[in-house]
Design an enzyme around this catalytic site. Structure first.
Site, PDB file in Angstrom:
ATOM      1  N   ASP A 101      -8.025  -3.813  -7.642  1.00 17.44           N
ATOM      2  CA  ASP A 101      -7.562  -2.874  -6.615  1.00 17.44           C
ATOM      3  C   ASP A 101      -7.574  -1.444  -7.155  1.00 17.44           C
ATOM      4  OD1 ASP A 101      -6.430  -1.570  -4.507  1.00 17.44           O
ATOM      5  OD2 ASP A 101      -4.485  -2.596  -4.619  1.00 17.44           O
ATOM      6  N   SER A 146       0.838  -1.196   0.000  1.00 12.38           N
ATOM      7  CA  SER A 146       0.000   0.000   0.000  1.00 12.38           C
ATOM      8  C   SER A 146       0.877   1.252   0.000  1.00 12.38           C
ATOM      9  CB  SER A 146      -0.954  -0.038   1.198  1.00 12.38           C
ATOM     10  OG  SER A 146      -1.937   0.957   1.075  1.00 12.38           O
ATOM     11  N   HIS A 154      -7.981  -4.557  -2.333  1.00  6.13           N
ATOM     12  CA  HIS A 154      -6.701  -4.044  -1.831  1.00  6.13           C
ATOM     13  C   HIS A 154      -6.210  -4.845  -0.633  1.00  6.13           C
ATOM     14  CE1 HIS A 154      -3.545  -1.104  -1.419  1.00  6.13           C
ATOM     15  NE2 HIS A 154      -3.893  -0.834  -0.172  1.00  6.13           N
TER      16      HIS A 154
END
Length: 596
Positions: free
Chosen positions: A192, A130, A282
């Site tokens: 994502d 991330s 995600h």
């Protein structure tokens, strides 16, 4: 035949990269370290002879969602390629990510752990998840820059998971020129939205992306991102991908390195998503990593109906589509197929372009030879004017016309080379290859004096200003950079015993033209301050020209009896004598001082 081979290789290359990562511990170990890093911002570990450094997601300040310049000190090699190119935009990165990395970089813990794994490892893998993935990319760029400065052979690989975009297009191109794109592999799951978020300028916040958001809000975010990706252009988007992208799904993965195709695939894959899955996906990278390894071991089929492909090309297309998780009957299948056909690896086509340029270089050699012959004839002429002045004062003869046309043809060739290099159509180390560096330097030494002569012959200096600051072509500045960054040979440092075949300072004649104007202004200038400044500039150039001649770094046309330089030296000495004779009250004027 060439097209067929290239088509086959592009899919073989992508499949091999995907299989390499899936069949080695690189992906699984990287993801395991990302899990460990969740307890702290940074963790380092040695696994066998491979060192791993992992960054976890961190919170960003809302005020830091803009681009700011990449620091020069830590990332000097990237800046070095763009310093002398005014047309190139500065290297910019996301302000929040940069500040987070610099705060971690400055800690003793980071410095000590990185030094330890660098000393004990043969390869360093830097990873992150991330927002932590952007920190991993910055860390990899810093480490690559540092290792280049100490000439280390330590291998560096950056593997990120769900990484947001980090930088602008200039940095992406600088990474390509440094041949560092292969050091980065960004793993992006099919749905994502985080890696796509910064394509939309109005959605630069990561705090609002929570799984418990209302469905209407999720749908709005998805719509905005899809619209931005669909309308994406080089001018509309501040952020730009770089490196390799491994798009993963339940059916496997496909690796793409062409930036345009990466953006297109981001759009096509996200368009098959739902508002819920685009945010939930995600969180599923651990699941996808396990599926990639399983898919590598499982049997693959090219067509769901068992229909064999007609050729290896069709097999590559089908395999790539299947690996990306796009079914043949989906509406996006055909656009995705067209996108994959364009996703050829950056390497083969640039090398073919380079080979074709080498052929064209040999074809323009006669144009260059004719200019060399013209220079030799000017140097031997009875009028003793030299190469520069003969071209500047040329008439309407067939020989002069042909030389001028050859000058334009050579310029077209080298401008084409520059355009291809800027568009990444040539190998990333093209400007470091001796063949091209030497050819460009010889062209610059031979032809730029003619460009300067034409500039002043046509009076362009009266409308645009003097040549060096206002009329010099971009290609010459680029060639200057190529020449300065090459390794200097020992024989180049030896003192010359005879005049150079070509003047080593290609802007020398432009400096002569400026110095001639200074002399004219001295004769009519009444202000003592301006007079002192003019005389200081004149004497500075006189010293520079004299030193060049003494070191024999000029061609013999410079010292020809009637050349512009020799005429200038004569005028300078006469004026200097007159100043000393008729201005006894101002002896310090010769030193550039003002006496009231």
């Amino acid at each position: 035949m060439e097209t067929e081979v290239s088509a086959i290789c592009r899919f073989e290359s992508s499949e091999m990269v995907s299989c390499l990562l899936a069949s080695t511990p690189l992906l699984t170990e990287s993801w395991r370290l990302c899990d460990l890093a969740s307890a702290s911002s940074f963790v380092a570990e040695l696994v066998g002879s491979t060192g791993y450094a992992a960054f976890f997601a961190a919170q960003l300040e809302e005020s830091c969602a803009h681009l700011e310049p990449l620091p020069r000190g830590l990332f000097f090699p990237l800046h070095h390629q763009t310093d002398q190119d005014e047309a190139e935009e500065p290297l910019m990165v996301h302000s929040g990510f940069l500040r987070l990395f610099l705060s971690i970089y400055s800690t003793p813990t980071f410095q000590n752990q990185m030094l330890s794994i660098m000393q004990k490892s043969k390869c360093v893998v830097i990873t992150g998840y991330s927002t932590g993935a952007t920190l991993a990319s910055l860390c990899a760029l810093w480490l690559l820059s540092y290792l280049q400065s100490i000439s280390s052979t330590l291998s560096v690989l950056c593997i990120t998971f769900g990484s947001p975009l980090l930088a602008n297009r200039s940095l992406s191109r600088a990474i390509l020129r440094q041949r560092w794109a292969g050091n980065f592999c960004h793993v992006v799951s099919k749905h994502d939205i985080v890696p796509r978020l910064l394509f939309a300028p109005q959605l630069h916040s990561f705090r609002s992306l929570a799984a418990d958001l209302p469905n209407q809000t999720k749908a709005e975010i998805l719509h905005i991102v899809l619209a931005s990706l669909d309308q994406h252009s080089e001018t509309s988007c501040c952020f730009w991908p770089f490196g390799n992208y491994l798009f993963c799904s339940e059916d496997g993965g496909i690796c793409i390195e062409n930036v345009t195709c990466v953006i297109k695939m981001m759009h096509l894959l996200l368009s098959t998503s739902s508002p819920t899955s685009c945010i939930q996906d995600h969180l599923n990278y651990g699941y996808y990593i396990g599926k990639l390894s399983f898919q590598f071991l499982s049997k693959r089929s090219f067509q769901p109906a068992g229909v064999l492909p007609d050729s290896s090309y069709d097999a590559g297309v089908a395999l790539a589509l299947q690996s990306s998780g796009i079914a043949c009957q989906e509406p996006v299948a055909r656009p995705a197929e067209d996108c994959l056909k364009l996703a050829r690896p950056m390497g083969r086509t640039p090398n073919l372009n380079c080979a074709n340029l080498a052929i064209k270089l040999s074809e323009i050699t006669p144009y260059r030879a004719e200019i060399e012959w013209y220079k030799a004839s000017c140097d031997l002429s009875d009028d003793q004017m030299g190469y520069y002045d003969s071209f500047k004062q040329r008439g309407a003869s067939k020989r002069d016309y042909k030389v001028n046309m050859n000058r334009h043809k050579l310029a077209q060739f080298w401008d084409c080379v520059i355009r291809m290099l800027e568009n990444n159509q040539l190998p990333h180390d093209f400007q470091m290859r001796a063949k091209w560096v030497n050819a460009a330097q010889f062209y610059k030494l031979l032809v730029e004096p003619l460009d300067i002569a034409e500039y002043y012959r046509t009076g362009m200096h009266r409308t645009k200003g003097h040549y060096i600051g206002n009329g010099r072509e971009k290609r010459y500045r680029i060639f200057d950079r190529w020449w300065k960054t090459r390794g200097v040979q020992e024989e180049e440092q030896n003192r010359r015993s005879k005049y150079a075949s070509l003047t080593q300072d290609t802007c020398f004649w432009a400096s002569v033209e400026e110095a001639r104007e200074w002399l004219d202004r001295v004769r009519s200038e009444n202000d003592p301050t301006n007079l002192a400044l003019l005389w200081e500039s004149i004497e500075r150039f006189e010293r520079y020209g004299r030193e060049l001649v003494e070191r024999k770094e000029v061609s013999k046309d410079v010292v020809a009896r009637n050349s512009s330089y020799c005429v200038w030296v004569k005028d300078y000495n006469e004026l200097k004598s007159q100043v000393a004779r008729f201005c006894p009250r101002f002896p310090s004027l010769m030193n550039g001082e003002v006496v009231p």
